[in-house]
Design a protein around this motif. Structure first.
Motif, PDB file in Angstrom:
ATOM      1  N   ILE A 100       0.960  -1.122  -0.013  1.00  0.00           N
ATOM      2  CA  ILE A 100       0.251   0.064  -0.032  1.00  0.00           C
ATOM      3  C   ILE A 100       1.012   1.268  -0.007  1.00  0.00           C
ATOM      4  O   ILE A 100       1.779   1.407   0.847  1.00  0.00           O
ATOM      5  CB  ILE A 100      -1.048   0.005   1.337  1.00  0.00           C
ATOM      6  N   GLY A 101       0.568   2.073  -1.018  1.00  0.00           N
ATOM      7  CA  GLY A 101       1.247   3.369  -1.055  1.00  0.00           C
ATOM      8  C   GLY A 101       2.432   3.468  -2.001  1.00  0.00           C
ATOM      9  O   GLY A 101       3.186   4.462  -2.346  1.00  0.00           O
ATOM     10  N   GLN A 102       2.977   2.182  -2.335  1.00  0.00           N
ATOM     11  CA  GLN A 102       4.067   2.341  -3.098  1.00  0.00           C
ATOM     12  C   GLN A 102       3.819   2.654  -4.747  1.00  0.00           C
ATOM     13  O   GLN A 102       2.497   2.190  -4.833  1.00  0.00           O
ATOM     14  CB  GLN A 102       4.817   0.781  -2.970  1.00  0.00           C
ATOM     15  N   ASP A 103       4.710   2.805  -5.525  1.00  0.00           N
ATOM     16  CA  ASP A 103       4.455   3.057  -6.957  1.00  0.00           C
ATOM     17  C   ASP A 103       3.735   1.842  -7.590  1.00  0.00           C
ATOM     18  O   ASP A 103       3.928   0.630  -7.498  1.00  0.00           O
ATOM     19  CB  ASP A 103       5.556   3.291  -7.830  1.00  0.00           C
ATOM     20  N   GLY A 104       2.628   2.033  -8.303  1.00  0.00           N
ATOM     21  CA  GLY A 104       1.962   0.846  -8.868  1.00  0.00           C
ATOM     22  C   GLY A 104       1.116   0.015  -8.124  1.00  0.00           C
ATOM     23  O   GLY A 104       0.308  -0.961  -8.726  1.00  0.00           O
ATOM     24  N   TRP A 105       0.849   0.199  -6.857  1.00  0.00           N
ATOM     25  CA  TRP A 105      -0.095  -0.600  -6.132  1.00  0.00           C
ATOM     26  C   TRP A 105      -1.388  -0.462  -6.375  1.00  0.00           C
ATOM     27  O   TRP A 105      -2.153  -1.672  -6.314  1.00  0.00           O
ATOM     28  CB  TRP A 105       0.255  -0.251  -4.340  1.00  0.00           C
ATOM     29  N   THR A 106      -1.908   0.551  -6.936  1.00  0.00           N
ATOM     30  CA  THR A 106      -3.343   0.289  -7.406  1.00  0.00           C
ATOM     31  C   THR A 106      -3.515  -0.428  -8.770  1.00  0.00           C
ATOM     32  O   THR A 106      -4.643  -1.141  -8.801  1.00  0.00           O
ATOM     33  CB  THR A 106      -3.810   1.857  -7.563  1.00  0.00           C
ATOM     34  N   ASP A 107      -2.515  -0.188  -9.567  1.00  0.00           N
ATOM     35  CA  ASP A 107      -2.582  -0.901 -10.588  1.00  0.00           C
ATOM     36  C   ASP A 107      -2.571  -2.410 -10.600  1.00  0.00           C
ATOM     37  O   ASP A 107      -3.040  -3.460 -11.263  1.00  0.00           O
ATOM     38  CB  ASP A 107      -1.462  -0.475 -11.651  1.00  0.00           C
ATOM     39  N   ALA A 108      -1.693  -2.749  -9.434  1.00  0.00           N
ATOM     40  CA  ALA A 108      -1.716  -4.144  -9.109  1.00  0.00           C
ATOM     41  C   ALA A 108      -2.993  -4.994  -8.907  1.00  0.00           C
ATOM     42  O   ALA A 108      -3.159  -6.142  -9.060  1.00  0.00           O
ATOM     43  CB  ALA A 108      -0.728  -4.531  -7.882  1.00  0.00           C
ATOM     44  N   LEU A 109      -3.846  -4.244  -8.350  1.00  0.00           N
ATOM     45  CA  LEU A 109      -5.124  -4.665  -8.195  1.00  0.00           C
ATOM     46  C   LEU A 109      -5.831  -5.192  -9.239  1.00  0.00           C
ATOM     47  O   LEU A 109      -6.926  -6.050  -9.187  1.00  0.00           O
ATOM     48  CB  LEU A 109      -5.921  -3.482  -7.207  1.00  0.00           C
ATOM     49  N   GLY A 110      -5.588  -4.780 -10.348  1.00  0.00           N
ATOM     50  CA  GLY A 110      -6.373  -5.105 -11.621  1.00  0.00           C
ATOM     51  C   GLY A 110      -7.718  -4.923 -11.554  1.00  0.00           C
ATOM     52  O   GLY A 110      -8.455  -5.642 -12.179  1.00  0.00           O
ATOM     53  N   LEU A 111      -8.323  -3.663 -11.217  1.00  0.00           N
ATOM     54  CA  LEU A 111      -9.677  -3.423 -11.149  1.00  0.00           C
ATOM     55  C   LEU A 111     -10.430  -3.127 -12.530  1.00  0.00           C
ATOM     56  O   LEU A 111      -9.544  -2.132 -13.185  1.00  0.00           O
ATOM     57  CB  LEU A 111     -10.066  -2.588 -10.348  1.00  0.00           C
ATOM     58  N   GLN A 112     -11.456  -3.413 -12.977  1.00  0.00           N
ATOM     59  CA  GLN A 112     -11.957  -3.165 -14.009  1.00  0.00           C
ATOM     60  C   GLN A 112     -13.345  -2.113 -13.805  1.00  0.00           C
ATOM     61  O   GLN A 112     -13.892  -2.163 -14.727  1.00  0.00           O
ATOM     62  CB  GLN A 112     -12.653  -4.328 -14.763  1.00  0.00           C
ATOM     63  N   ARG A 113     -13.655  -1.881 -12.631  1.00  0.00           N
ATOM     64  CA  ARG A 113     -14.747  -1.041 -12.338  1.00  0.00           C
ATOM     65  C   ARG A 113     -14.545  -0.315 -10.826  1.00  0.00           C
ATOM     66  O   ARG A 113     -13.719  -0.787 -10.309  1.00  0.00           O
ATOM     67  CB  ARG A 113     -15.947  -1.857 -12.277  1.00  0.00           C
ATOM     68  N   GLY A 114     -15.219   0.461 -10.562  1.00  0.00           N
ATOM     69  CA  GLY A 114     -15.285   1.318  -9.327  1.00  0.00           C
ATOM     70  C   GLY A 114     -15.568   0.339  -8.193  1.00  0.00           C
ATOM     71  O   GLY A 114     -16.511  -0.713  -8.262  1.00  0.00           O
ATOM     72  N   ALA A 115     -14.921   0.447  -6.867  1.00  0.00           N
ATOM     73  CA  ALA A 115     -15.010  -0.424  -5.928  1.00  0.00           C
ATOM     74  C   ALA A 115     -16.131   0.087  -5.020  1.00  0.00           C
ATOM     75  O   ALA A 115     -16.478   1.392  -4.977  1.00  0.00           O
ATOM     76  CB  ALA A 115     -13.834  -0.553  -5.189  1.00  0.00           C
ATOM     77  N   ASP A 116     -16.891  -0.610  -4.416  1.00  0.00           N
ATOM     78  CA  ASP A 116     -17.965  -0.230  -3.617  1.00  0.00           C
ATOM     79  C   ASP A 116     -17.668  -0.021  -2.445  1.00  0.00           C
ATOM     80  O   ASP A 116     -18.005   0.907  -1.327  1.00  0.00           O
ATOM     81  CB  ASP A 116     -19.150  -1.386  -3.522  1.00  0.00           C
ATOM     82  N   ALA A 117     -16.546  -0.770  -1.763  1.00  0.00           N
ATOM     83  CA  ALA A 117     -15.888  -0.314  -0.390  1.00  0.00           C
ATOM     84  C   ALA A 117     -14.504  -0.868  -0.479  1.00  0.00           C
ATOM     85  O   ALA A 117     -14.174  -1.948  -1.097  1.00  0.00           O
ATOM     86  CB  ALA A 117     -16.847  -0.947   0.745  1.00  0.00           C
ATOM     87  N   ALA A 118     -13.520  -0.138   0.424  1.00  0.00           N
ATOM     88  CA  ALA A 118     -12.275  -0.390   0.803  1.00  0.00           C
ATOM     89  C   ALA A 118     -12.201  -0.641   2.140  1.00  0.00           C
ATOM     90  O   ALA A 118     -12.821   0.085   3.002  1.00  0.00           O
ATOM     91  CB  ALA A 118     -11.548   0.558   0.455  1.00  0.00           C
ATOM     92  N   VAL A 119     -11.958  -1.755   2.712  1.00  0.00           N
ATOM     93  CA  VAL A 119     -11.750  -1.946   4.318  1.00  0.00           C
ATOM     94  C   VAL A 119     -10.178  -2.140   4.745  1.00  0.00           C
ATOM     95  O   VAL A 119      -9.407  -2.669   3.889  1.00  0.00           O
ATOM     96  CB  VAL A 119     -12.512  -3.316   4.674  1.00  0.00           C
TER      97      VAL A 119
END
Length: 255
Positions: A100-119
């Protein structure tokens, strides 16, 4: 070669017990987080949930039971904990190794749509304020309108006499519940590192246990400071919804 399901079950069950040493009313906190997520996801038959710092899948598994139609993505930096999650809670989530917080961490999630919740539970305190602000901004961009960030952690009050008092109240409650009789964090990691079945995983992270990858320390910020950072990141509505001692569930809603 992956860890066996039997070994994973043993180590995850031991993890659950040792975590009770630290998290005040841990199971109730998980339940409250699930309550919030369920409410936010009302009317969304296949919600997308992010579990940040998921460890061996403890919260992901509980969310999967509460919302069986959800798509859950668990993220953690630790290969040992992630492999235990895949072997023991593999059906609950898709697990991703990234920090979390490092370069590219959100890309690593591989999301194709908006998330409903982050916990998250007891993970975001590893980030200093500047990194936390950027993380909150990234999460605001990942969430759909109306989505929520739900963070269960220890939040000290603002500086003053209550900063130690609330922690003391929480510790006393844990002691009354018998939580301090369990294996602790350090002994769990030492025992796991000595298990031959986990040897290859520890080679990938360093044999020294958590300290070999924990270079950030802990940054327990007051709720008011988190609220300030969340509002700067674009979350206008921020409030705690549950508290025992200094253990709280903090919710931030995206417009």
């Amino acid at each position: 070669m992956g860890v066996s399901t039997a070994a994973a079950r043993t180590w995850v069950e031991r993890w659950e017990r040792q975590q009770q040493h630290y998290a005040v009313e841990r199971e109730e906190r998980f339940t409250v987080i699930s309550d919030v997520v369920e409410h936010v996801c009302t009317g969304h038959p296949r919600p997308l949930l992010l579990d940040l710092g998921c460890g061996p899948g403890s919260l992901s598994a509980r969310l999967a039971r509460r919302l069986p139609g959800a798509e859950i993505v668990g993220l953690d930096r630790d290969p040992v904990l992630l492999e235990l999650a895949r072997a023991h809670h593999g059906g609950a989530a898709r697990y991703v190794e990234a920090e979390i917080g490092q370069d590219g961490w959100t890309d690593a999630l591989g999301l194709q749509r908006g998330a409903d919740a982050a916990v998250s539970t007891t993970a975001l305190h590893c980030l200093p304020a500047a990194a936390l602000l950027e993380t909150y901004r990234a999460l605001a961009a990942l969430l759909r309108p109306g989505g929520a960030l739900v963070n269960g952690d220890h939040f000290p009050p603002d500086l003053g006499p209550f900063s130690h008092l609330t922690a003391h109240v929480g510790r006393c409650r844990t002691e009354r519940a018998g939580g301090h009789g369990h294996e602790d964090w350090g002994s769990w990691w030492r025992a796991a590192a000595a298990d031959p079945e986990l040897a290859d995983l520890f080679e990938g992270r360093g044999r020294g246990g958590p300290s070999s990858r924990d270079d950030g320390g802990s940054h327990y910020l007051p709720v008011a400071r988190h609220a300030e950072l969340l509002r700067r990141a674009g979350f206008r509505h921020v409030a705690p919804v549950w508290q025992v001692g200094d253990s709280r569930v903090l919710v931030a809603l995206k417009d």
